[in-house]
Design a protein around this motif. Structure first.
Motif, PDB file in Angstrom:
ATOM      1  N   HIS A  84      25.459 -64.612 -92.641  1.00  0.00           N
ATOM      2  CA  HIS A  84      23.999 -64.732 -92.475  1.00  0.00           C
ATOM      3  C   HIS A  84      23.496 -65.724 -93.521  1.00  0.00           C
ATOM      4  N   PHE A 141      20.603 -67.525 -94.012  1.00  0.00           N
ATOM      5  CA  PHE A 141      19.270 -67.411 -94.605  1.00  0.00           C
ATOM      6  C   PHE A 141      19.225 -66.204 -95.546  1.00  0.00           C
ATOM      7  N   TRP A 142      19.687 -65.063 -95.052  1.00  0.00           N
ATOM      8  CA  TRP A 142      19.705 -63.858 -95.876  1.00  0.00           C
ATOM      9  C   TRP A 142      20.636 -64.056 -97.080  1.00  0.00           C
ATOM     10  N   ALA A 201      19.003 -66.121 -99.671  1.00  0.00           N
ATOM     11  CA  ALA A 201      17.967 -65.364-100.376  1.00  0.00           C
ATOM     12  C   ALA A 201      18.560 -64.463-101.452  1.00  0.00           C
ATOM     13  N   ASN A 217      10.171 -64.763-100.216  1.00  0.00           N
ATOM     14  CA  ASN A 217      10.099 -65.626 -99.033  1.00  0.00           C
ATOM     15  C   ASN A 217       9.340 -64.976 -97.873  1.00  0.00           C
ATOM     16  N   ASP A 270      13.643 -64.380 -93.908  1.00  0.00           N
ATOM     17  CA  ASP A 270      15.073 -64.234 -93.636  1.00  0.00           C
ATOM     18  C   ASP A 270      15.323 -63.036 -92.719  1.00  0.00           C
ATOM     19  N   ASP A 302      12.347 -72.612 -97.888  1.00  0.00           N
ATOM     20  CA  ASP A 302      13.334 -72.012 -97.006  1.00  0.00           C
ATOM     21  C   ASP A 302      14.510 -72.962 -96.773  1.00  0.00           C
ATOM     22  N   THR A 313      16.671 -72.718 -99.727  1.00  0.00           N
ATOM     23  CA  THR A 313      17.476 -71.494 -99.673  1.00  0.00           C
ATOM     24  C   THR A 313      18.706 -71.699 -98.803  1.00  0.00           C
ATOM     25  N   ASP A 320      22.173 -65.224 -87.825  1.00  0.00           N
ATOM     26  CA  ASP A 320      20.719 -65.133 -87.752  1.00  0.00           C
ATOM     27  C   ASP A 320      20.237 -66.025 -86.618  1.00  0.00           C
ATOM     28  N   LEU A 344      14.428 -70.798 -87.631  1.00  0.00           N
ATOM     29  CA  LEU A 344      15.661 -71.139 -88.326  1.00  0.00           C
ATOM     30  C   LEU A 344      16.386 -72.282 -87.618  1.00  0.00           C
TER      31      LEU A 344
END
Length: 550
Positions: A64, A66-67, A70, A194, A198, A218, A221, A241, A246
């Motif tokens: 994942h 984006f997550w 973060a 954020n 995410d 973002d 990130t 994701d 995204l």
């Protein structure tokens, strides 16, 4: 212009044979014994490997981005045990981040505060009474908030009805701090740095409004996540994701030349989505590939995890007669979605932890084949923590890819055995995380970590796959050979993406995606730190480099 690179005096990771390579135009132009290179123009760069092992670049088949990006600025609680240690870690993190609106920690074990316990808001209040705090469980399917966080999110006065998620209440009818599944966690995560964007990507939902500054943050990130991948020798990241936001961020980054490695991203379909939203996401998934960025996949969840009793199984949970959990989609709707996505030529991938979910996914894939006709679809099942023996042959016969994570079995990679193995039930231990059985049946394996639910390093995952110990003498040994584990991280990942013709092997004409290793990879069986990436090359470009001294 892509440089020409020569790598001299390396050793093949599979055979240990000495070899040299020449990379031109983003591909392997020549490979052979050292000292036998054909003549030609001098390379842009010559690298003396000094006998280091060389391998195809790793394909991280489930993460994942984006997550994960973060979490690089959040508190990692993996391996932290006991209230004292947790309190000390949280206090230090809070002191170092005085302006953060929501303190977020992740990778917490379910018994973080002590054996036989489970966090709640009162326990977290004792550790962090004043500032909002959210602690995410190691599997990402539950979290615990302190009272300050619940109050700031408005949950102490109003608990909304949620589909497929739960704000758990205590005996007094008020939230006890536990939040199960993404829709519940999102109610608090929207206060994070954020804004919880995410988590929206994880859910397949869109943010309401994003400022230019937030959009830039973002992308930064995502860039940090991709740099972390490259530093571990990962040249292809299969991202789980999926929303339009995204997809647009990644498309912009590819257009700007800001994707150091290849990314394949999916669109997430949720039970909460109406038919118009489903159609929009399926259309987005059908976007053509763009440079290093690929689409072509949808993602669904059929269940949760064992630790929250949300994994859907074929038999009753121990001590809970008649309870097997419930699938997140009805069989009828799931089958219809499989048929619709398959008709568009998309690859389907489904989160299935319990064996009931695996069986239902197979039913959906069979329904798609019956409706649309057979094809080389390579639909995937993600995780397969438990598999009913009757369904092993069906995985093979339906041409399914088993996308699995060696770091997930309890007892591996810093995970405790309890409470998971008791919730699974002693009688079912033999059916859990069956890598060897699946591979032995002729089902292709693709390995990954599910980062950030586990550390990103493929070397840690390889160690977990090679060193896993059965939980009891009558439980099958599911370990694979070194060669099979490496194949699942390279050629297997390429096959899962229909990319085996150009990636996953060291051979002339293949993509110049490779990793030069520091240390002996075969020693990973005993030591997770025995090996690391010294040099990572993707599409002929160096994207990570240590100071190589020979």
């Amino acid at each position: 212009m892509t440089p020409t690179i020569e790598i001299d005096d390396a050793r093949d990771i599979f055979t240990d044979a000495p070899l040299s390579l020449r990379l031109e135009g983003g591909r392997i132009a020549w490979i052979g014994a050292p000292g036998t290179q054909p003549g030609g123009p001098p390379p842009t760069r010559r690298i003396a490997a000094g006998g280091r092992r060389i391998a195809p670049g790793f394909c991280e088949s489930h993460l994942h981005l984006f997550w994960g990006g973060a979490t690089l600025s959040q508190l990692n609680l993996l391996g932290i045990e006991g209230a004292a240690a947790a309190g000390q870690a949280i206090a230090g993190f809070a002191a170092a981040n005085p302006a953060v609106p929501l303190l977020v920690a992740y990778s917490a074990n379910y018994e973080l505060l002590g054996p036989g316990t489970r966090p709640d808001r009162h326990a977290l209040d004792a550790l962090c009474p004043a500032r909002p705090l959210l602690v995410l469980a190691v599997d990402g399917h539950a979290a615990w908030a302190n009272t300050a966080a619940l109050a700031a999110a408005g949950l102490m006065t109003d608990v909304p009805a949620l589909e497929g998620a739960e704000v758990v209440r205590g005996a007094d009818g008020r939230p006890n701090g536990e939040l199960r599944e993404g829709a519940a966690m999102a109610l608090v995560l929207r206060m994070s740095v954020n804004g919880g964007r995410d988590g929206l990507a994880m859910a397949g939902d869109e943010p309401d409004r994003v400022t230019p500054e937030e959009r830039a943050a973002d992308k930064a990130t995502l860039a940090a996540a991709l740099a972390a991948c490259a530093a571990h020798g990962i040249t292809t990241a299969v991202n789980m994701d999926g929303n339009l936001y995204l997809a647009d961020l990644l498309s912009e980054m590819e257009g700007e030349g800001a994707l150091p490695i290849r990314v394949s991203t999916a669109m997430r379909l949720s039970p909460a989505h109406d038919e118009a939203r489903i159609a929009e996401l399926i259309a987005a998934a059908a976007r053509p590939a763009q440079g290093k960025l690929g689409f072509g996949r949808i993602k669904m969840f059929l269940d949760g995890v064992f630790d929250t009793w949300t994994a859907y199984r074929t038999d009753d949970y121990p001590g809970r007669a008649g309870f097997r959990s419930e699938p997140l989609f009805s069989p009828e709707r799931f089958n219809a979605l499989c048929i619709a996505a398959d008709a568009r030529g998309l690859q389907i991938q489904v989160h299935c932890v319990g064996d009931g979910a695996v069986r239902m996914a197979l039913d959906g894939y069979a329904a798609a084949r019956a409706a649309n006709g057979p094809r080389d679809a390579r639909h995937r099942i993600e995780h397969i923590d438990m598999l009913h023996p009757d369904d092993l042959a069906r995985l093979r016969d339906l041409g399914v890819i088993a996308s699995m994570q060696p770091v997930h079995p309890p007892g591996s990679s810093g995970l405790p055995l309890e409470p998971t193995i008791s919730i699974m039930g002693r009688a079912r231990w033999k059916d859990t995380f069956p890598w060897a059985a699946i591979a032995g049946a002729g089902v292709p394996l693709a390995f990954g970590t599910d980062w950030p639910t586990a550390p990103l390093s493929p070397f840690g995952a390889i160690h977990a796959a090679l060193s896993r110990a059965p939980w009891a003498a009558d439980v099958p040994d599911q370990r694979l050979s070194f060669e099979a584990v490496m194949a699942a991280y390279t050629a297997g990942g390429a096959q899962a993406l229909f990319a085996e013709a150009g990636r996953g092997r060291l051979a002339p004409g293949m993509a110049a995606d490779l990793v030069l290793l520091e240390g002996d990879p075969r020693a990973l069986r005993e030591d997770a730190g025995a090996c690391r990436a010294a040099l990572t090359i993707c599409a002929g470009e160096i994207v990570h480099e240590e100071n190589l001294s020979c």
